[in-house]
Design an enzyme around this catalytic site. Structure first.
Site, mmCIF file in Angstrom:
data_model
loop_
_atom_site.group_PDB
_atom_site.id
_atom_site.type_symbol
_atom_site.label_atom_id
_atom_site.label_comp_id
_atom_site.label_asym_id
_atom_site.label_seq_id
_atom_site.Cartn_x
_atom_site.Cartn_y
_atom_site.Cartn_z
ATOM 1 N N TRP A 1 0.826 -1.221 0.000
ATOM 2 C CA TRP A 1 0.000 0.000 0.000
ATOM 3 C C TRP A 1 0.853 1.260 0.000
ATOM 4 C CZ3 TRP A 1 -3.844 -2.817 -1.033
ATOM 5 C CH2 TRP A 1 -4.198 -3.924 -0.263
ATOM 6 N N GLU B 1 -2.673 6.184 7.003
ATOM 7 C CA GLU B 1 -1.978 6.911 8.094
ATOM 8 C C GLU B 1 -2.659 6.666 9.452
ATOM 9 O OE1 GLU B 1 -0.072 10.575 7.296
ATOM 10 O OE2 GLU B 1 0.111 10.156 5.155
HETATM 11 N N1 CAA Z 1 3.442 9.460 18.729
HETATM 12 C C1 CAA Z 1 4.671 9.196 19.203
HETATM 13 N N2 CAA Z 1 5.056 7.995 19.652
HETATM 14 C C2 CAA Z 1 4.128 7.014 19.604
HETATM 15 C C3 CAA Z 1 2.825 7.213 19.116
HETATM 16 C C4 CAA Z 1 2.498 8.501 18.672
HETATM 17 N N3 CAA Z 1 1.295 8.797 18.183
HETATM 18 N N4 CAA Z 1 2.158 6.046 19.205
HETATM 19 C C5 CAA Z 1 3.008 5.143 19.722
HETATM 20 N N5 CAA Z 1 4.195 5.731 19.973
HETATM 21 C C6 CAA Z 1 5.404 5.119 20.525
HETATM 22 C C7 CAA Z 1 5.205 4.724 21.988
HETATM 23 O O1 CAA Z 1 5.468 5.813 22.851
HETATM 24 C C8 CAA Z 1 6.227 3.614 22.129
HETATM 25 O O2 CAA Z 1 7.513 4.162 22.241
HETATM 26 P P1 CAA Z 1 8.501 3.772 23.458
HETATM 27 O O3 CAA Z 1 8.542 2.270 23.505
HETATM 28 O O4 CAA Z 1 9.795 4.423 23.096
HETATM 29 O O5 CAA Z 1 7.868 4.350 24.681
HETATM 30 C C9 CAA Z 1 6.189 2.943 20.759
HETATM 31 O O6 CAA Z 1 5.654 3.906 19.851
HETATM 32 C C10 CAA Z 1 5.339 1.692 20.725
HETATM 33 O O7 CAA Z 1 4.053 2.080 21.152
HETATM 34 P P2 CAA Z 1 3.062 1.054 21.839
HETATM 35 O O8 CAA Z 1 3.770 0.285 22.888
HETATM 36 O O9 CAA Z 1 1.881 1.847 22.219
HETATM 37 O O10 CAA Z 1 2.757 0.057 20.623
HETATM 38 P P3 CAA Z 1 1.414 -0.630 20.196
HETATM 39 O O11 CAA Z 1 1.810 -1.717 19.270
HETATM 40 O O12 CAA Z 1 0.584 -0.969 21.383
HETATM 41 O O13 CAA Z 1 0.616 0.529 19.406
HETATM 42 C C11 CAA Z 1 0.221 1.916 17.448
HETATM 43 C C12 CAA Z 1 1.221 1.279 18.401
HETATM 44 C C13 CAA Z 1 -0.122 3.302 17.977
HETATM 45 C C14 CAA Z 1 -1.048 1.107 17.303
HETATM 46 C C15 CAA Z 1 0.985 1.968 16.116
HETATM 47 O O14 CAA Z 1 1.306 0.679 15.685
HETATM 48 C C16 CAA Z 1 0.248 2.718 15.017
HETATM 49 O O15 CAA Z 1 0.227 3.936 14.997
HETATM 50 N N6 CAA Z 1 -0.321 1.947 14.054
HETATM 51 C C17 CAA Z 1 -0.872 2.547 12.846
HETATM 52 C C18 CAA Z 1 0.191 2.609 11.785
HETATM 53 C C19 CAA Z 1 -0.120 3.594 10.738
HETATM 54 O O16 CAA Z 1 -0.580 4.711 10.989
HETATM 55 N N7 CAA Z 1 0.195 3.215 9.507
HETATM 56 C C20 CAA Z 1 0.034 4.101 8.407
HETATM 57 C C21 CAA Z 1 0.912 3.643 7.282
HETATM 58 S S1 CAA Z 1 1.689 4.977 6.462
HETATM 59 C C22 CAA Z 1 0.592 5.513 5.296
HETATM 60 O O17 CAA Z 1 -0.564 5.187 5.289
HETATM 61 C C23 CAA Z 1 1.174 6.486 4.357
HETATM 62 C C24 CAA Z 1 0.520 6.589 3.032
HETATM 63 O O18 CAA Z 1 1.007 6.042 2.081
HETATM 64 C C25 CAA Z 1 -0.641 7.484 2.848
#
Ligand code: CAA
Length: 379
Positions: A156, A363
């Site tokens: 994607w 995203e």
């Molecule tokens: N901002 C900053 N740091 C963040 C964050 C945020 N919004 N969300 C999570 N983190 C950090 C946490 O602080 C943690 O860091 P540390 O270990 O250093 O403290 C680390 O990330 C892991 O976080 P979690 O332990 O909370 O992990 P999780 O697996 O429980 O959850 C999640 C993480 C928030 C669900 C993450 O996996 C996520 O955002 N998933 C969605 C991914 C996404 O947005 N993909 C989009 C693809 S890109 C795209 O679409 C582009 C395009 O082409 C248009």
């Protein structure tokens, strides 16, 4: 509290509005129909400074604030959400990531041409088995001393075939889970790096979405962004800003559909008067306009917080969650106001409804935004 825009912000908004009408509107239906990338239009966006809007002038950018960025993305998205996602990914994921977290050598070599619009960038986090669950990276980057060897598949990827530079997340130290992930700058043409077939999508069909394959791709250590193991925090930090871009894209789809519905309602007659004189339509318009204003305020709030150097992760997630729902609902209502005409391509609103759906997915899905928001609330 100041709600007035500066003269510079108004000028940016007006330039984007004119560009959308003059350059994007002609051909937008055809590009959607044939999945045609807006090559010439993106080149002109680069010339106008839209491809590196928030990058400092010393690195080839326009040096504008995030509020200006929201205004520009809204205007482009009113007309062509494919062009605006190409712009959003280049600006708020690729350029922002390199400017904030890259080193000077990386900024000189990669950021400058990206910000000037000479080349396009892509952001490569998602995988066949790592979408929302982004820590589960299966792409590997084995440390070989002065270089890494990349293997795996990304899915994607926006700008997948048109990009020249790709920011790729990969797992180096499996035992460290997300703290073992690294981010790399990969160049098109590196041996072993191939682009898969173009996805045939419901919406944003003018943008090119591909899977990418990495087979023993040698990436110099100099192309790693930040310290060893910084890749996941890099991706999350960058996505917080990217979500402002997608929220603004959703806002633009909603306001574009609303403006078309408003105009149509004034010209279309039923039961002896314009349909805009019927309360059934007036209430729809009132609801749409109220929701759009609320979405715009959330987008601008997130942008303003970012410009002030304040924490904006919750605000950007809220803006994206809300604006993407408004885009979906408003575009459906815009079709309803158009009646049968809304169901055919010439009237644009059916495309807007198809384009709106992805803003609730990429995203970070709406469900992921709720995770981000609730974690911030409960911190
Ligand atoms: N901002 C900053 N740091 C963040 C964050 C945020 N919004 N969300 C999570 N983190 C950090 C946490 O602080 C943690 O860091 P540390 O270990 O250093 O403290 C680390 O990330 C892991 O976080 P979690 O332990 O909370 O992990 P999780 O697996 O429980 O959850 C999640 C993480 C928030 C669900 C993450 O996996 C996520 O955002 N998933 C969605 C991914 C996404 O947005 N993909 C989009 C693809 S890109 C795209 O679409 C582009 C395009 O082409 C248009």
């Amino acid at each position: 509290m100041e709600f007035n825009l500066t003269e510079e912000q108004i000028a940016v908004r007006d330039a984007a509005r004119e560009f959308a009408q003059v350059e994007l509107l002609p051909g937008v239906i055809e590009r959607d129909e044939h999945q045609k990338f807006p090559t010439e239009q993106v080149r002109k966006m680069g010339e106008l400074g839209f491809m590196g809007m928030m990058v400092a002038p010393e690195w080839g950018g326009s040096g504008l604030d995030t509020v200006s960025y929201v205004l520009a993305i809204e205007e482009l998205s009113k007309v062509d959400a494919s062009a605006s996602v190409i712009m959003s990914v280049n600006n708020s994921l690729v350029c922002a990531g390199l400017e904030k977290y890259g080193n000077d050598a990386q900024r000189e070599k990669y950021l400058k041409p990206l910000a000037m619009g000479d080349v396009i960038g892509a952001f490569c986090l998602s995988e066949p088995e790592a979408g929302s669950d982004a820590t589960s990276q299966h792409t590997t980057a084995v440390d070989m001393g002065d270089h890494y060897v990349l293997n795996g598949t990304k899915n994607w990827i926006t700008n997948g075939s048109t990009a020249t530079y790709y920011l790729v997340m990969a797992q180096t130290h499996v035992e460290l889970k997300h703290k073992g992930i690294n981010a790399f700058i990969v160049e098109k043409g590196m041996p072993g790096f191939t682009v898969g077939i173009k996805e045939n999508k419901l919406g944003i069909r003018g943008s090119d979405t591909h899977s990418l394959m990495f087979q023993d791709v040698i990436v110099p250590k100099a192309n790693r962004i930040g310290e060893d193991g910084f890749g996941f925090n890099f991706a999350m930090g960058v996505l917080n800003g990217g979500r402002i871009g997608i929220a603004s894209q959703a806002l633009g789809i909603a306001s574009g559909a609303y403006e078309l519905a408003l105009e149509y309602s004034k010209s279309r007659k039923a039961f002896g008067k314009s349909i805009s004189e019927h309360q059934a339509i007036q209430f729809k318009l009132a609801h749409m306009a109220t929701e759009i204003d609320a979405a715009r305020l959330l987008c601008l709030q997130a942008a303003w917080l970012k410009d002030q150097g304040r924490d904006f992760a919750k605000a950007s997630a809220m803006a994206k969650l809300f604006a993407s729902r408004v885009a979906m609902e408003t575009s459906v209502e815009a079709i309803q106001i158009h009646g049968g005409y809304g169901f055919v391509k010439e009237y644009h609103v059916e495309r807007m409804m198809r384009d709106a759906k992805i803003t609730q997915i990429y995203e970070g899905t709406s469900e992921i935004q709720k995770i981000v928001i609730s974690r911030e609330l409960l911190k």
